[in-house]
Write a protein that holds these residues in place. Structure first.
Motif, PDB file in Angstrom:
ATOM      1  N   TYR A 173      29.265  60.496  43.000  1.00  0.00           N
ATOM      2  CA  TYR A 173      27.943  61.031  42.692  1.00  0.00           C
ATOM      3  C   TYR A 173      26.946  59.948  42.283  1.00  0.00           C
ATOM      4  O   TYR A 173      25.778  60.245  42.054  1.00  0.00           O
ATOM      5  CB  TYR A 173      28.048  62.117  41.625  1.00  0.00           C
ATOM      6  CG  TYR A 173      28.797  63.314  42.136  1.00  0.00           C
ATOM      7  CD1 TYR A 173      28.193  64.213  43.007  1.00  0.00           C
ATOM      8  CD2 TYR A 173      30.119  63.520  41.790  1.00  0.00           C
ATOM      9  CE1 TYR A 173      28.892  65.290  43.512  1.00  0.00           C
ATOM     10  CE2 TYR A 173      30.814  64.610  42.282  1.00  0.00           C
ATOM     11  CZ  TYR A 173      30.204  65.489  43.142  1.00  0.00           C
ATOM     12  OH  TYR A 173      30.897  66.555  43.636  1.00  0.00           O
ATOM     13  N   GLY A 174      27.415  58.723  42.158  1.00  0.00           N
ATOM     14  CA  GLY A 174      26.572  57.548  41.973  1.00  0.00           C
ATOM     15  C   GLY A 174      25.370  57.672  41.068  1.00  0.00           C
ATOM     16  O   GLY A 174      24.277  57.287  41.432  1.00  0.00           O
ATOM     17  N   GLY A 175      25.543  58.195  39.872  1.00  0.00           N
ATOM     18  CA  GLY A 175      24.450  58.240  38.907  1.00  0.00           C
ATOM     19  C   GLY A 175      23.523  59.426  39.063  1.00  0.00           C
ATOM     20  O   GLY A 175      22.545  59.525  38.341  1.00  0.00           O
ATOM     21  N   THR A 176      23.796  60.334  39.993  1.00  0.00           N
ATOM     22  CA  THR A 176      22.970  61.536  40.121  1.00  0.00           C
ATOM     23  C   THR A 176      23.318  62.496  38.995  1.00  0.00           C
ATOM     24  O   THR A 176      24.319  62.332  38.298  1.00  0.00           O
ATOM     25  CB  THR A 176      23.207  62.236  41.478  1.00  0.00           C
ATOM     26  OG1 THR A 176      24.544  62.749  41.506  1.00  0.00           O
ATOM     27  CG2 THR A 176      22.969  61.297  42.649  1.00  0.00           C
ATOM     28  N   GLN A 177      22.523  63.532  38.853  1.00  0.00           N
ATOM     29  CA  GLN A 177      22.783  64.513  37.805  1.00  0.00           C
ATOM     30  C   GLN A 177      24.120  65.221  38.029  1.00  0.00           C
ATOM     31  O   GLN A 177      24.793  65.613  37.080  1.00  0.00           O
ATOM     32  CB  GLN A 177      21.655  65.529  37.732  1.00  0.00           C
ATOM     33  CG  GLN A 177      21.755  66.441  36.531  1.00  0.00           C
ATOM     34  CD  GLN A 177      20.553  67.341  36.394  1.00  0.00           C
ATOM     35  OE1 GLN A 177      19.772  67.508  37.314  1.00  0.00           O
ATOM     36  NE2 GLN A 177      20.410  67.932  35.233  1.00  0.00           N
ATOM     37  N   ALA A 203      30.290  64.475  31.324  1.00  0.00           N
ATOM     38  CA  ALA A 203      29.105  63.987  30.598  1.00  0.00           C
ATOM     39  C   ALA A 203      29.222  64.221  29.098  1.00  0.00           C
ATOM     40  O   ALA A 203      28.846  63.368  28.296  1.00  0.00           O
ATOM     41  CB  ALA A 203      27.839  64.652  31.128  1.00  0.00           C
ATOM     42  N   LYS A 217      28.148  51.415  28.296  1.00  0.00           N
ATOM     43  CA  LYS A 217      28.397  52.572  29.150  1.00  0.00           C
ATOM     44  C   LYS A 217      29.729  52.465  29.887  1.00  0.00           C
ATOM     45  O   LYS A 217      30.489  53.442  29.959  1.00  0.00           O
ATOM     46  CB  LYS A 217      27.253  52.735  30.153  1.00  0.00           C
ATOM     47  CG  LYS A 217      27.390  53.945  31.029  1.00  0.00           C
ATOM     48  CD  LYS A 217      26.196  54.093  31.955  1.00  0.00           C
ATOM     49  CE  LYS A 217      26.366  55.320  32.836  1.00  0.00           C
ATOM     50  NZ  LYS A 217      25.221  55.553  33.692  1.00  0.00           N
ATOM     51  N   GLN A 263      26.791  63.906  38.761  1.00  0.00           N
ATOM     52  CA  GLN A 263      27.847  63.078  38.178  1.00  0.00           C
ATOM     53  C   GLN A 263      28.259  63.598  36.804  1.00  0.00           C
ATOM     54  O   GLN A 263      29.427  63.525  36.434  1.00  0.00           O
ATOM     55  CB  GLN A 263      27.390  61.628  38.076  1.00  0.00           C
ATOM     56  CG  GLN A 263      28.475  60.676  37.610  1.00  0.00           C
ATOM     57  CD  GLN A 263      27.960  59.264  37.490  1.00  0.00           C
ATOM     58  OE1 GLN A 263      26.923  59.032  36.882  1.00  0.00           O
ATOM     59  NE2 GLN A 263      28.679  58.331  38.081  1.00  0.00           N
ATOM     60  N   ASP A 264      27.320  64.165  36.067  1.00  0.00           N
ATOM     61  CA  ASP A 264      27.616  64.687  34.732  1.00  0.00           C
ATOM     62  C   ASP A 264      28.713  65.750  34.764  1.00  0.00           C
ATOM     63  O   ASP A 264      29.443  65.933  33.799  1.00  0.00           O
ATOM     64  CB  ASP A 264      26.366  65.305  34.099  1.00  0.00           C
ATOM     65  CG  ASP A 264      25.319  64.270  33.743  1.00  0.00           C
ATOM     66  OD1 ASP A 264      25.624  63.059  33.767  1.00  0.00           O
ATOM     67  OD2 ASP A 264      24.184  64.678  33.434  1.00  0.00           O
TER      68      ASP A 264
END
Length: 113
Positions: A93-97, A23, A38, A99-100
């Motif tokens: 992690y498909g855009g979850t937190q 991230a 992005k 994923q960062d």
């Protein structure tokens, strides 16, 4: 693969005595070139990580905590295999937190300051 040399230089600079998350590197890419979308930012991060890893400048992988210390469990992958693994971890992690923090980088001992 078209490596953004400005991003590579900034990542190297920020790695002085620390580790960097996916991230954070994506944020650096956005700040360096605000007009970049992005997907292009992520691609630039992946290109940079693969380049730095192939050069032996960094290790990349997930982190673990042991006795209050954070360690990176480095993946052995290189080139296209590493890029595929990075893409898989981001997508997993498909855009979850989470994923960062799907992967981290750290300077190798040979390149420690």
């Amino acid at each position: 693969m078209s490596v953004d040399t400005q991003l590579v230089a900034e990542i190297k600079e920020q790695l002085n005595d620390d580790i960097l998350s996916f991230a954070w590197m994506a944020q650096i890419a956005r700040l360096l070139k605000p007009g970049r979308n992005k997907i292009d930012c992520i691609g630039s991060v992946l290109d940079s990580v693969v380049e730095l890893c192939n050069d032996g400048f960094i290790v990349v992988g997930p982190t673990r905590e042991t006795n209050g210390m954070i360690f990176i469990d480095a993946w052995p992958d290189r080139e296209l295999g590493l890029r595929a693994r990075l893409e898989f971890e981001i997508a997993k992690y498909g855009g979850t937190q989470d994923q960062d923090f799907c992967f981290w980088i750290q300077r190798t001992a040979d390149h420690a300051k």
